[in-house]
Enzyme design. Structure first.
Site, PDB file in Angstrom:
ATOM      1  N   LYS A 172      19.830  -0.857  -2.716  1.00 39.63           N
ATOM      2  CA  LYS A 172      20.170   0.520  -2.364  1.00 39.63           C
ATOM      3  C   LYS A 172      21.597   0.631  -1.841  1.00 39.63           C
ATOM      4  O   LYS A 172      22.204   1.703  -1.891  1.00 39.63           O
ATOM      5  CB  LYS A 172      19.191   1.019  -1.304  1.00 39.63           C
ATOM      6  CG  LYS A 172      17.830   1.329  -1.873  1.00 39.63           C
ATOM      7  CD  LYS A 172      17.794   2.769  -2.240  1.00 39.63           C
ATOM      8  CE  LYS A 172      16.702   3.118  -3.162  1.00 39.63           C
ATOM      9  NZ  LYS A 172      16.697   4.525  -3.524  1.00 39.63           N
ATOM     10  N   ASP A 189      13.187   7.209   4.081  1.00 41.05           N
ATOM     11  CA  ASP A 189      12.271   6.404   4.882  1.00 41.05           C
ATOM     12  C   ASP A 189      12.761   4.976   4.971  1.00 41.05           C
ATOM     13  O   ASP A 189      11.994   4.074   5.248  1.00 41.05           O
ATOM     14  CB  ASP A 189      10.794   6.503   4.474  1.00 41.05           C
ATOM     15  CG  ASP A 189      10.573   6.823   3.032  1.00 41.05           C
ATOM     16  OD1 ASP A 189      11.375   6.373   2.214  1.00 41.05           O
ATOM     17  OD2 ASP A 189       9.581   7.521   2.749  1.00 41.05           O
TER      18      ASP A 189
HETATM   19  C1  PLP Z   1      13.368  -1.869  -2.342  1.00 40.43           C
HETATM   20  C2  PLP Z   1      13.220  -0.789  -3.328  1.00 40.43           C
HETATM   21  N1  PLP Z   1      12.835  -1.091  -4.570  1.00 40.43           N
HETATM   22  C3  PLP Z   1      12.693  -0.147  -5.519  1.00 40.43           C
HETATM   23  C4  PLP Z   1      12.930   1.182  -5.228  1.00 40.43           C
HETATM   24  C5  PLP Z   1      12.735   2.203  -6.303  1.00 40.43           C
HETATM   25  O1  PLP Z   1      13.908   2.860  -6.625  1.00 40.43           O
HETATM   26  P1  PLP Z   1      13.865   4.307  -7.283  1.00 40.43           P
HETATM   27  O2  PLP Z   1      13.294   5.239  -6.261  1.00 40.43           O
HETATM   28  O3  PLP Z   1      15.268   4.578  -7.633  1.00 40.43           O
HETATM   29  O4  PLP Z   1      12.964   4.203  -8.464  1.00 40.43           O
HETATM   30  C6  PLP Z   1      13.346   1.548  -3.938  1.00 40.43           C
HETATM   31  C7  PLP Z   1      13.620   2.945  -3.598  1.00 40.43           C
HETATM   32  O5  PLP Z   1      13.884   3.302  -2.474  1.00 40.43           O
HETATM   33  C8  PLP Z   1      13.506   0.541  -2.961  1.00 40.43           C
HETATM   34  O6  PLP Z   1      13.913   0.823  -1.714  1.00 40.43           O
END
Ligand code: PLP
Length: 401
Positions: A85, A127
């Site tokens: 992120k 969150d």
């Molecule tokens: C650790 C992690 N993996 C995967 C995702 C999924 O990403 P997206 O919401 O862009 O699909 C998030 C989203 O916050 C995340 O924090």
């Protein structure tokens, strides 16, 4: 097998809308294209502490799951933020500051327009990981940042965000309440919302966020070299990570790209439901899942523009696969231990669910020659939950990567 298969552990939908020979088109390029990927890569590579994250080979796991090879991009090592992120939220902030000040990102980072930057306030509801990334980007550039947290966000996550200099606004209620409050306050105060999802009329900023994420696959395609994977399993919340992984593979490798499977929890299945219904649709699950960062009720339309015809399959999995995958990483056997969090391990969790189901394996061609690419999208971003699941803190796991 028809295009759908359902069990208590695994639901699989084969995407008959995906024509692997179709060109990467204008609809997709409007979200992510070569130029926007190059700009994100150039910008992010100039940030302090930048280094490509490792691509780790897992031969022991490949043997266990009956495939030829598994490689995983280790995003827990992304800057100091422990998740991919970092790329999106911070890049979104930089592009906003560029737009608002009229200065180049180089000049912003060099502190040449400090006063102008200090006059910009960015905000978002989160969150966890996205808020941390936005706060970090604002701190790098010297902008003001306000992060909205709903009542279920842990104090540990709040402290991690506040450590990057953000002001914290605690909101009674759930995630949607915090999104609403951030939007209202932004409107009243002239602040700018940095969201990782899009909606009609709000597309520029979430497109920048997704373009930031493409750095992962840009690095991976170089690290993979000539040994191209046959399969990709990528986890999804609103679909930003998945579109930023699949878009570049489709644009650069066309029909030679890997067979791409999007993985969601049973209870947070908005992309799966969109695929089944053939249009953007709300998920049908309760959103209650151990894979907390994947808990999204609605896909991002920008992500859907790539996934609807670019992904080959969509799966949802039972929650028990996530702690199983976390433990497999933490007690790594011959592969050595890796610290990967509840949502970060969801790609492996999806692969494990598929590998255990002979019909599903056959449907996606996951045979002994398969060469699989995964993305560990986070480390122990919530240390107390990590310790609860693994039975020891992350720093006692003994990862040496
Ligand atoms: C650790 C992690 N993996 C995967 C995702 C999924 O990403 P997206 O919401 O862009 O699909 C998030 C989203 O916050 C995340 O924090």
């Amino acid at each position: 097998m028809t295009h759908q298969s359902i069990s208590a552990d695994l639901r699989l939908h084969l995407n008959w809308r995906c024509d692997r020979n179709a060109p990467y088109g204008d609809q997709q390029k409007a979200v992510i294209d070569t130029e926007s990927r190059q700009m994100a890569r150039r910008t992010i590579a100039a940030w302090p502490g930048y280094a490509p994250t490792p691509l780790v080979d897992l031969p022991g796991l490949a043997k266990e799951l009956g495939v030829a090879r598994i490689r995983i991009k280790h995003e827990a090592k992304r800057f100091t933020l422990k998740s991919f992120k970092a790329l999106g939220g911070a890049y979104g902030v930089m592009r906003i500051l560029q737009r608002e000040t009229g200065a180049s990102i180089d000049d912003i980072m060099a502190g040449k327009v400090k006063d102008k930057v200090a006059g910009v306030t960015v905000c978002c509801a989160t969150d966890g990981n996205h808020g941390r990334a936005v706060a970090w980007g604002a701190q790098l550039a010297g902008a003001r940042c306000v992060i909205y947290l709903h009542s279920h966000v842990s104090e540990g996550r709040e402290a991690a965000i506040a450590a990057y200099g953000a002001e914290i606004a605690r909101i009674d209620g759930n995630y949607d309440d915090s999104v609403r409050q951030a939007a209202e306050d932004a409107k009243a105060n002239g602040w700018i919302v940095v969201s990782d999802t899009s909606w009609p009329g709000y597309e520029e900023i979430p497109a920048w966020v997704k373009q930031g994420y493409t750095v992962i696959m840009g690095e991976a395609m170089e690290q993979l070299g000539d040994d191209r994977p046959s399969h990709l399993f990528v986890q999804a919340g609103v679909g930003g990570l998945a579109c930023a992984a699949i878009g570049p593979l489709w644009e650069d490798w066309g029909a030679d790209r890997p067979f791409c499977t999007v993985v969601e929890p049973h209870e947070a299945d908005c992309i799966y439901q969109s695929a089944v219904q053939g249009q953007m649709a709300n998920g049908l699950g309760s959103l209650d899942t151990v894979m907390a960062c994947l808990s999204a009720g609605e896909a991002s339309p920008l992500a859907w523009a790539i996934l609807q015809t670019g992904a080959d399959a969509f799966i949802t999995i039972d929650d028990h696969f996530s702690p199983g995958a976390m433990r497999r990483f933490a007690y790594g056997g011959e592969d050595g231990p890796m610290v990967v969090g509840e949502s970060g391990c969801a790609g492996l969790a999806g692969l494990m669910a598929m590998a255990a189901d002979p019909l599903a394996r056959e449907a996606v061609g996951l045979g002994p020659d398969a060469d699989v690419l995964l993305i560990a999208s986070e480390g122990a971003t919530d240390p107390s939950i990590y310790e609860e699941i693994i039975g020891k803190p992350a720093d006692a796991v003994g990862e040496t990567i």
